[in-house]
Design a protein around this motif. Structure first.
Motif, PDB file in Angstrom:
ATOM      1  N   THR A 168       0.819  -1.224   0.000  1.00 24.71           N
ATOM      2  CA  THR A 168       0.000   0.000   0.000  1.00 24.71           C
ATOM      3  C   THR A 168       0.847   1.267   0.000  1.00 24.71           C
ATOM      4  O   THR A 168       0.316   2.368  -0.157  1.00 24.71           O
ATOM      5  CB  THR A 168      -0.900   0.054   1.256  1.00 24.71           C
ATOM      6  N   ALA A 170       2.070   2.555   2.554  1.00 24.59           N
ATOM      7  CA  ALA A 170       1.845   3.276   3.808  1.00 24.59           C
ATOM      8  C   ALA A 170       3.187   3.551   4.470  1.00 24.59           C
ATOM      9  O   ALA A 170       4.100   2.733   4.410  1.00 24.59           O
ATOM     10  CB  ALA A 170       0.968   2.433   4.738  1.00 24.59           C
ATOM     11  N   HIS A 291      -1.757   5.764  -4.351  1.00 24.96           N
ATOM     12  CA  HIS A 291      -0.890   5.810  -3.177  1.00 24.96           C
ATOM     13  C   HIS A 291       0.534   6.048  -3.670  1.00 24.96           C
ATOM     14  O   HIS A 291       1.082   5.225  -4.410  1.00 24.96           O
ATOM     15  CB  HIS A 291      -0.914   4.487  -2.408  1.00 24.96           C
ATOM     16  N   ALA A 301       1.094   2.598  -6.077  1.00 25.83           N
ATOM     17  CA  ALA A 301      -0.047   1.700  -5.908  1.00 25.83           C
ATOM     18  C   ALA A 301      -1.299   2.488  -6.255  1.00 25.83           C
ATOM     19  O   ALA A 301      -1.381   3.681  -5.967  1.00 25.83           O
ATOM     20  CB  ALA A 301      -0.104   1.168  -4.485  1.00 25.83           C
ATOM     21  N   GLU A 303      -5.826   2.180  -7.046  1.00 23.89           N
ATOM     22  CA  GLU A 303      -7.058   1.397  -7.095  1.00 23.89           C
ATOM     23  C   GLU A 303      -7.856   1.843  -8.297  1.00 23.89           C
ATOM     24  O   GLU A 303      -8.033   3.041  -8.520  1.00 23.89           O
ATOM     25  CB  GLU A 303      -7.852   1.623  -5.794  1.00 23.89           C
ATOM     26  N   SER A 350      -5.845  -4.117   6.478  1.00 19.54           N
ATOM     27  CA  SER A 350      -4.591  -3.349   6.410  1.00 19.54           C
ATOM     28  C   SER A 350      -4.523  -2.512   5.136  1.00 19.54           C
ATOM     29  O   SER A 350      -3.456  -2.009   4.782  1.00 19.54           O
ATOM     30  CB  SER A 350      -3.390  -4.284   6.538  1.00 19.54           C
ATOM     31  N   GLY A 351      -5.649  -2.368   4.452  1.00 18.27           N
ATOM     32  CA  GLY A 351      -5.703  -1.436   3.324  1.00 18.27           C
ATOM     33  C   GLY A 351      -5.416  -2.045   1.966  1.00 18.27           C
ATOM     34  O   GLY A 351      -5.311  -1.328   0.967  1.00 18.27           O
ATOM     35  N   VAL A 352      -5.264  -3.384   1.911  1.00 19.19           N
ATOM     36  CA  VAL A 352      -4.988  -4.024   0.628  1.00 19.19           C
ATOM     37  C   VAL A 352      -6.332  -4.375  -0.020  1.00 19.19           C
ATOM     38  O   VAL A 352      -6.853  -5.476   0.125  1.00 19.19           O
ATOM     39  CB  VAL A 352      -4.115  -5.288   0.794  1.00 19.19           C
ATOM     40  N   SER A 353      -6.893  -3.391  -0.720  1.00 14.93           N
ATOM     41  CA  SER A 353      -8.214  -3.597  -1.308  1.00 14.93           C
ATOM     42  C   SER A 353      -8.120  -4.530  -2.514  1.00 14.93           C
ATOM     43  O   SER A 353      -7.064  -4.694  -3.114  1.00 14.93           O
ATOM     44  CB  SER A 353      -8.810  -2.239  -1.702  1.00 14.93           C
ATOM     45  N   LEU A 356      -6.754  -2.929  -5.661  1.00 14.93           N
ATOM     46  CA  LEU A 356      -5.418  -2.330  -5.632  1.00 14.93           C
ATOM     47  C   LEU A 356      -4.466  -3.016  -6.613  1.00 14.93           C
ATOM     48  O   LEU A 356      -4.404  -4.249  -6.672  1.00 14.93           O
ATOM     49  CB  LEU A 356      -4.837  -2.440  -4.213  1.00 14.93           C
ATOM     50  N   ARG A 358      -0.273  -2.870  -7.881  1.00 13.58           N
ATOM     51  CA  ARG A 358       1.047  -2.385  -7.452  1.00 13.58           C
ATOM     52  C   ARG A 358       1.969  -2.318  -8.667  1.00 13.58           C
ATOM     53  O   ARG A 358       2.200  -3.309  -9.337  1.00 13.58           O
ATOM     54  CB  ARG A 358       1.621  -3.333  -6.401  1.00 13.58           C
TER      55      ARG A 358
END
Ligand SMILES: *Cc1c(COP(=O)(O)O)cnc(C)c1O
Length: 391
Positions: A168, A170, A291, A301, A303, A350-353, A356, A358
């Motif tokens: 992500t 992050a 992201h 990253a 979406e 943890s935000g990994v839709s 998503l 990469r």
């Protein structure tokens, strides 16, 4: 060869080319010698016995001729010297892969009775799996950065974070996190940032981990891992490596050292392209969210509004493959591949839709990359149209 302590401080770009190779001119060599020997003859077995006793007690890197290549190898040692210098560390210990390096760090602390780990999600999928799955007896408490100090127990051996995190991107505030760790060593997986963008030891981390497979190698043709740390921890890691055998192959050490010499130019160039692509993606109506880390870097990253699988199927120039950090641009769908092994709920939390993607940006021209992404994004949009039309 130990040139870590005495060397003057030079700029990173200079170290990238010269660290670990300072003795070559005096040897009459230009390219680094590749030593493939597994064993080394010696007629003095009394001396060998004394050296092995010393290693068993201290874990210090052997001085003098090598003995057996599970103990040490001169080509790999050059890579270790160079990486330690780039990270501003006293020492570095190389392993067969990033996962072998993480395993060694966990075993090193477990050997002191410290099996518990505090970790912040997301981590690389297999790192998450190694901590969660109980394969080597690790016990993990997952928390966010603010919860680290409360999660630490008397048997906590390590605190583990990735920043920017896979997948992500992050980021965590390393200084604040290092402060929360107190006496517990903080491990920072610096695979995404590389020492070109971030040197975690300067922010209070005690251990820096790399999947060398990615940017350090940089060409998608070598698997490796490395830990940069103080000599005290390096000594325990060398003992673990000797006993468990997760050594880096000398040819991999050779390729990684060569990769380091172009690391600053590769990361700088790819990061500029990545920043430009992140900006275009953010302005694109086919993209829901982008992201891109504050510190920059060559990873993006994003979406998509449409079907992410159609983007993967739609690229022609970009390589549809897992892994990252190569000279060519790669794209993958974390929920299907790099983070498939993570429990679905934990992955999403943890935000990994599921939408998503990469992107690991390489060294191609930005316009050629955008053209390829543009076509793939349109393919993903078309797959969405029936849904919209049926309203
Ligand atoms: C790939 C990766 C790893 C694992 O490294 P391998 O060399 O594949 O074993 C660990 N951490 C991060 C952030 C990675 O991207």
């Amino acid at each position: 060869m130990d040139t870590t302590a005495s060397a003057p401080t030079r700029a990173l770009a200079t170290e990238a080319v010269h660290a670990g190779r300072e003795d070559l001119a005096d040897l009459g060599l230009h390219a680094v010698p590749l030593d493939l020997s597994t064993t080394y003859p010696s007629r003095d077995s009394r001396a060998e016995a004394a050296r092995l006793d010393d290693f068993a007690v201290t874990g210090a890197a052997l001085t003098g001729p090598p003995v057996y290549s599970r103990l040490d190898n001169p080509t790999v040692a050059r890579f270790e010297t160079a990486l330690a210098r780039l990270e501003g560390a006293e020492s570095a210990v190389a392993f067969a892969s990033g996962m072998a390096a993480l395993t060694a760090a966990l075993l090193a602390r477990a050997s002191m009775g410290l099996r518990h780990v505090v970790a912040v999600r997301p981590l690389y999928g297999c790192s998450d799996h190694l901590l969660t799955g109980g394969l080597i007896g690790t016990e993990v408490t997952w928390t966010d950065p603010a919860g680290i100090s409360d999660a630490i127990r008397p048997d906590t051996g390590l605190v583990i974070v990735e920043t920017p995190a896979n997948p992500t991107l992050a980021e965590v505030d390393l200084r604040a996190v290092a402060h929360s760790c107190g006496e517990v060593p903080l491990v920072v997986d610096n695979t995404f940032a590389t020492p070109v963008l971030q040197r975690p030891l300067e922010s209070g981390a005690r251990i820096v981990l790399h999947s060398a497979t990615k940017y350090l190698g940089g060409h998608g043709d070598v698997l490796g891992g490395v830990i940069a740390c103080d000599e005290e921890f390096a000594r325990v890691l060398r003992k673990v490596r000797f006993a468990t055998g997760g050594v880096l192959h000398p040819l991999a050490g050779y390729l990684l050292l060569r990769g380091l010499s172009t690391l600053p130019v590769r990361v700088t160039s790819a990061s500029a392209t990545a920043a430009a692509l992140a900006e275009r993606l953010a302005a694109d109506p086919r993209v829901a969210k982008v992201h891109y880390p504050r510190i920059g870097g060559a990873m993006v990253a994003f979406e998509v509004q449409g079907d992410p699988h159609e983007v993967i199927a739609g690229v022609r120039l970009i390589t549809p493959a897992v892994s990252l950090g190569s000279v060519d641009t790669l794209i993958q769908h974390p929920a299907s591949i790099s983070h498939r092994i993570v429990d679905e709920g934990d992955r999403r939390d943890s935000g990994v839709s599921d939408r998503l993607l990469r992107l690991s940006v390489g060294l191609e021209d930005v316009e050629d990359l955008w053209e390829d992404l543009d076509i793939a994004l349109s393919a993903a949009e078309r797959s969405r149209r029936p849904v919209t039309a049926s309203r």
